[in-house]
Scaffold this motif. Structure first.
Motif, PDB file in Angstrom:
ATOM      1  N   PRO A 176      44.130  26.768 104.482  1.00  0.00           N
ATOM      2  CA  PRO A 176      43.745  26.548 105.877  1.00  0.00           C
ATOM      3  C   PRO A 176      44.249  25.228 106.445  1.00  0.00           C
ATOM      4  O   PRO A 176      44.040  24.948 107.629  1.00  0.00           O
ATOM      5  CB  PRO A 176      42.211  26.577 105.820  1.00  0.00           C
ATOM      6  N   TYR A 177      44.926  24.416 105.628  1.00  0.00           N
ATOM      7  CA  TYR A 177      45.427  23.130 106.087  1.00  0.00           C
ATOM      8  C   TYR A 177      46.868  23.204 106.578  1.00  0.00           C
ATOM      9  O   TYR A 177      47.428  22.202 107.019  1.00  0.00           O
ATOM     10  CB  TYR A 177      45.330  22.097 104.958  1.00  0.00           C
ATOM     11  N   GLY A 178      47.480  24.379 106.467  1.00  0.00           N
ATOM     12  CA  GLY A 178      48.866  24.535 106.874  1.00  0.00           C
ATOM     13  C   GLY A 178      49.853  24.512 105.733  1.00  0.00           C
ATOM     14  O   GLY A 178      51.066  24.509 105.943  1.00  0.00           O
ATOM     15  N   GLY A 179      49.364  24.510 104.502  1.00  0.00           N
ATOM     16  CA  GLY A 179      50.238  24.510 103.340  1.00  0.00           C
ATOM     17  C   GLY A 179      50.580  25.909 102.876  1.00  0.00           C
ATOM     18  O   GLY A 179      49.825  26.864 103.090  1.00  0.00           O
ATOM     19  N   VAL A 180      51.724  26.035 102.223  1.00  0.00           N
ATOM     20  CA  VAL A 180      52.181  27.321 101.683  1.00  0.00           C
ATOM     21  C   VAL A 180      52.514  27.139 100.210  1.00  0.00           C
ATOM     22  O   VAL A 180      53.297  26.257  99.838  1.00  0.00           O
ATOM     23  CB  VAL A 180      53.433  27.832 102.433  1.00  0.00           C
ATOM     24  N   LEU A 181      51.910  27.960  99.372  1.00  0.00           N
ATOM     25  CA  LEU A 181      52.147  27.930  97.931  1.00  0.00           C
ATOM     26  C   LEU A 181      52.730  29.273  97.500  1.00  0.00           C
ATOM     27  O   LEU A 181      52.242  30.319  97.922  1.00  0.00           O
ATOM     28  CB  LEU A 181      50.838  27.643  97.202  1.00  0.00           C
ATOM     29  N   CYS A 192      35.666  42.490 108.200  1.00  0.00           N
ATOM     30  CA  CYS A 192      36.125  42.979 106.898  1.00  0.00           C
ATOM     31  C   CYS A 192      35.546  42.110 105.778  1.00  0.00           C
ATOM     32  O   CYS A 192      35.151  40.962 105.989  1.00  0.00           O
ATOM     33  CB  CYS A 192      37.647  43.000 106.827  1.00  0.00           C
ATOM     34  N   ALA A 193      35.518  42.664 104.571  1.00  0.00           N
ATOM     35  CA  ALA A 193      34.905  41.998 103.421  1.00  0.00           C
ATOM     36  C   ALA A 193      35.932  41.124 102.711  1.00  0.00           C
ATOM     37  O   ALA A 193      36.676  41.596 101.864  1.00  0.00           O
ATOM     38  CB  ALA A 193      34.330  43.032 102.466  1.00  0.00           C
ATOM     39  N   SER A 194      35.952  39.839 103.063  1.00  0.00           N
ATOM     40  CA  SER A 194      36.948  38.936 102.474  1.00  0.00           C
ATOM     41  C   SER A 194      36.479  38.323 101.159  1.00  0.00           C
ATOM     42  O   SER A 194      37.115  37.422 100.632  1.00  0.00           O
ATOM     43  CB  SER A 194      37.293  37.822 103.464  1.00  0.00           C
ATOM     44  N   VAL A 195      35.362  38.809 100.626  1.00  0.00           N
ATOM     45  CA  VAL A 195      34.845  38.255  99.367  1.00  0.00           C
ATOM     46  C   VAL A 195      35.594  38.783  98.157  1.00  0.00           C
ATOM     47  O   VAL A 195      35.466  38.245  97.060  1.00  0.00           O
ATOM     48  CB  VAL A 195      33.336  38.554  99.207  1.00  0.00           C
ATOM     49  N   ALA A 196      36.369  39.829  98.325  1.00  0.00           N
ATOM     50  CA  ALA A 196      37.101  40.428  97.209  1.00  0.00           C
ATOM     51  C   ALA A 196      38.602  40.349  97.462  1.00  0.00           C
ATOM     52  O   ALA A 196      39.062  40.290  98.598  1.00  0.00           O
ATOM     53  CB  ALA A 196      36.680  41.884  97.009  1.00  0.00           C
ATOM     54  N   VAL A 197      39.360  40.358  96.382  1.00  0.00           N
ATOM     55  CA  VAL A 197      40.811  40.322  96.469  1.00  0.00           C
ATOM     56  C   VAL A 197      41.340  41.634  97.045  1.00  0.00           C
ATOM     57  O   VAL A 197      40.894  42.715  96.664  1.00  0.00           O
ATOM     58  CB  VAL A 197      41.422  40.058  95.071  1.00  0.00           C
ATOM     59  N   PRO A 235      35.546  34.064  98.836  1.00  0.00           N
ATOM     60  CA  PRO A 235      34.447  34.643  98.053  1.00  0.00           C
ATOM     61  C   PRO A 235      33.058  34.211  98.500  1.00  0.00           C
ATOM     62  O   PRO A 235      32.085  34.900  98.216  1.00  0.00           O
ATOM     63  CB  PRO A 235      34.745  34.179  96.631  1.00  0.00           C
ATOM     64  N   SER A 236      32.948  33.079  99.199  1.00  0.00           N
ATOM     65  CA  SER A 236      31.651  32.647  99.733  1.00  0.00           C
ATOM     66  C   SER A 236      31.897  31.752 100.946  1.00  0.00           C
ATOM     67  O   SER A 236      32.969  31.144 101.071  1.00  0.00           O
ATOM     68  CB  SER A 236      30.841  31.896  98.674  1.00  0.00           C
ATOM     69  N   PRO A 237      30.923  31.642 101.843  1.00  0.00           N
ATOM     70  CA  PRO A 237      31.118  30.875 103.078  1.00  0.00           C
ATOM     71  C   PRO A 237      31.344  29.386 102.864  1.00  0.00           C
ATOM     72  O   PRO A 237      31.886  28.713 103.752  1.00  0.00           O
ATOM     73  CB  PRO A 237      29.794  31.107 103.842  1.00  0.00           C
ATOM     74  N   ASP A 238      30.958  28.857 101.711  1.00  0.00           N
ATOM     75  CA  ASP A 238      31.061  27.420 101.489  1.00  0.00           C
ATOM     76  C   ASP A 238      32.373  27.000 100.828  1.00  0.00           C
ATOM     77  O   ASP A 238      32.530  25.843 100.422  1.00  0.00           O
ATOM     78  CB  ASP A 238      29.882  26.939 100.641  1.00  0.00           C
ATOM     79  N   VAL A 239      33.329  27.911 100.700  1.00  0.00           N
ATOM     80  CA  VAL A 239      34.636  27.569 100.150  1.00  0.00           C
ATOM     81  C   VAL A 239      35.713  27.883 101.189  1.00  0.00           C
ATOM     82  O   VAL A 239      35.487  28.651 102.123  1.00  0.00           O
ATOM     83  CB  VAL A 239      34.933  28.339  98.843  1.00  0.00           C
ATOM     84  N   ILE A 240      36.873  27.276 101.005  1.00  0.00           N
ATOM     85  CA  ILE A 240      37.946  27.478 101.981  1.00  0.00           C
ATOM     86  C   ILE A 240      38.499  28.898 101.881  1.00  0.00           C
ATOM     87  O   ILE A 240      38.567  29.475 100.799  1.00  0.00           O
ATOM     88  CB  ILE A 240      39.090  26.464 101.786  1.00  0.00           C
ATOM     89  N   PRO A 241      38.909  29.474 102.996  1.00  0.00           N
ATOM     90  CA  PRO A 241      39.567  30.783 102.955  1.00  0.00           C
ATOM     91  C   PRO A 241      41.046  30.629 102.621  1.00  0.00           C
ATOM     92  O   PRO A 241      41.663  29.615 102.941  1.00  0.00           O
ATOM     93  CB  PRO A 241      39.378  31.301 104.387  1.00  0.00           C
TER      94      PRO A 241
END
Length: 400
Positions: free
Chosen positions: A363-368, A320-325, A338-344
């Protein structure tokens, strides 16, 4: 040497005044919300000064609150974050009773969750699956109408193929962009959850599982599934299962509750304070009906990540295309990278008139969790830019 005519000077002044007043009047008539929206640009810096955070709260949380006030049109907002170790932090900005009011916002002030309610519904469904009381592959028609429902009873035979997994990930086959959303048709009582048999009369735009299209109806049906499996009304089950008596979470029936924040509608083009009179909040219970504080919702979501094997981080399709909201949904959140070099991030946003919200899992286990009493300016990219700002803040603060 000729002298200037004082009467001419007076006439010129009158003409200028008439022009200014006429221009303001015309602007107000043609754009009645324009002045209040313009005023907000002057209010925002002062609102930011009201920000209050728990001691030892990371600086980036205050930065997010400042950004939200300025760019998301929310004069009152809450931000809560629980890190991987379980440490909880929170910030509150603005006033409960309106801009520059008498009651500073508190950690337990009530906000409408809007569609972030869906994540709570997804958590409840996944818990039933983890306890072997339900399966992702169970057909919704069988659960709601009985195994004996023949294909000939369905207006669209594809309805019989819709599964729990399809509803969780908005792949049931409906499309509210191509037809009216039955859950939000003004002054019209929706058939779900009152008449589940109406499911046999619905038609789909797509084969179940083939196309992602956001669906409030799908989550209403998930609420009915919970009722069938637990033999309890949806609201009663959610109250008992999550022990809502111990926190601020509660369902709204439309009218504002006494401990609820004052919502700002200046960025709404159509809805005003009494919008709820045209909506059925009981029907919206499982899709947009919860309220409470950002901190209590963060606690609930964080705790749900301990349930195995399925959590709201699951169910995202690999291609799936995860580059868009809101283009890559799994079971209760969508994946955004939005790009492979940033965190999902895994996100679920919420929007009701005058109210905005977001659940964001790093991706670190945090919830905001963020709650805002307002609507962002009518710009197509405002929401995505907000998520990007949060992602960048999380990246900077990560010890990884």
């Amino acid at each position: 040497m000729s002298k200037k005519n004082p009467r001419l000077k007076d006439l010129l002044l009158i003409c200028v005044l008439v022009t200014v007043v006429g221009g303001i009047s015309h602007y107000t008539i043609t754009n009645p919300l324009g002045l209040s929206r313009l005023l907000y640009y002057f209010q925002a810096p002062l609102i930011q000064l009201s920000n209050s955070c728990k001691p030892d709260t990371p600086d980036w949380m205050e930065d997010i609150q400042g950004y939200a006030v300025k760019n998301m049109g929310t004069p009152a907002s809450q931000l809560a974050y629980i890190n991987v170790e379980g440490d909880a932090f929170h910030c509150e900005t603005g006033w409960k009773d309106g801009v520059f009011g008498d009651e500073p916002l508190q950690p337990d002030t009530r906000f409408r969750f809007a569609s972030t309610t869906k994540t709570v519904t997804a958590v409840a469904i996944l818990d039933l699956i983890n306890r072997k009381l339900l399966s992702l592959d169970d057909r919704v028609v069988d659960l709601l109408l009985g195994d004996e429902t023949p294909a000939s009873a369905l207006k669209d035979s594809r309805v019989g193929e819709i599964t729990i997994a399809h509803l969780l990930s908005h792949r049931g086959g409906w499309d509210r962009e191509r037809s009216q959303d039955p859950m939000f048709t003004r002054n019209v009582k929706p058939w779900c959850p009152y008449k589940p048999e109406e499911l046999t009369k619905t038609s789909l735009f797509y084969d179940p599982g083939s196309v992602e299209a956001y669906s409030n109806l799908g989550y209403c049906l998930l609420g009915l599934v919970i009722e069938k499996i637990t033999d309890k009304p949806f609201r009663d089950y959610i109250r008992s299962h999550f022990d809502l008596s111990e926190n601020t979470l509660e369902f709204v029936d439309g009218a504002y509750l006494k401990d609820e924040v004052f919502y700002d509608f200046r960025n709404e083009d159509f809805y005003t304070q009494n919008y709820f009179e045209a909506m059925d909040f009981y029907a919206l219970s499982s899709s947009a009906g919860l309220s409470g504080s950002a901190l209590d919702l963060a606690v609930l979501v964080k705790k749900s990540l301990e349930n195995e094997p399925l959590t709201i981080l699951a169910g995202v399709k690999k291609n799936c295309a995860s580059v868009a909201v809101q283009e890559c949904f799994g079971y209760g959140t969508f994946r955004y990278q939005p790009s492979p070099d940033v965190i999902p991030l895994h996100i679920h946003g919420g929007k009701l008139p005058g109210a905005s919200s977001a659940i964001i899992l790093d991706p670190y286990g945090g919830v905001l969790v963020w709650m805002g009493a307002g609507a962002h300016p009518p710009q197509d990219n405002s929401l995505q830019e907000f998520y990007d700002y949060i992602r960048e803040a999380l990246e900077r603060s990560s010890p990884h």
